[in-house]
Motif scaffolding. Structure first.
Motif: not given
Length: 110
Positions: A1-6, A33-44, A91-97
């Motif tokens: 999902i994160a890769l697709l979002c990027g 696998a290491r590129m995965y960053i959490i994206n919540t539905a709320d962030q999206d 901000g979301f990127h930093d938080l997820n990272l």
């Protein structure tokens, strides 16, 4: 999902004709696998809402330009919305990272 979002973010930025100058930092060259960053539905949802608002403002700016109407208010509003969107995404990127790094550190401890 994160890769697709990027990828979608990058496509959107290219499509916007360079109107948006900042976006998510590039993913490091590691496994998927290491590129995965959490994206919540709320962030999206929040990011998509801001993008829609920005798109509407940019459309009004183009219309004002084509009709030779004053466009400074739209230009200022678009710039403010771009900055807001960029800050939100960063901000979301930093938080997820940060969350991912905390999870990785926790796994190493166990």
């Amino acid at each position: 999902i994160a890769l697709l979002c990027g990828i979608l973010t990058e496509i959107y930025l290219k499509h916007a004709g360079g109107l948006i100058t900042q976006y998510l930092p590039p993913f490091p060259k590691t496994s998927l696998a290491r590129m995965y960053i959490i994206n919540t539905a709320d962030q999206d949802r929040q990011v998509e809402d801001l993008r829609k608002e920005l798109t509407e403002i940019e459309e009004k700016l183009r219309e004002a330009n084509e009709m030779e109407l004053p466009e400074e208010d739209f230009r200022v509003a678009a710039e403010e919305k771009r900055e807001e969107l960029n800050e939100l995404v960063k901000g979301f990127h930093d938080l997820n990272l940060e969350e991912r790094n905390a999870r990785d550190a926790e796994r190493r401890e166990t």
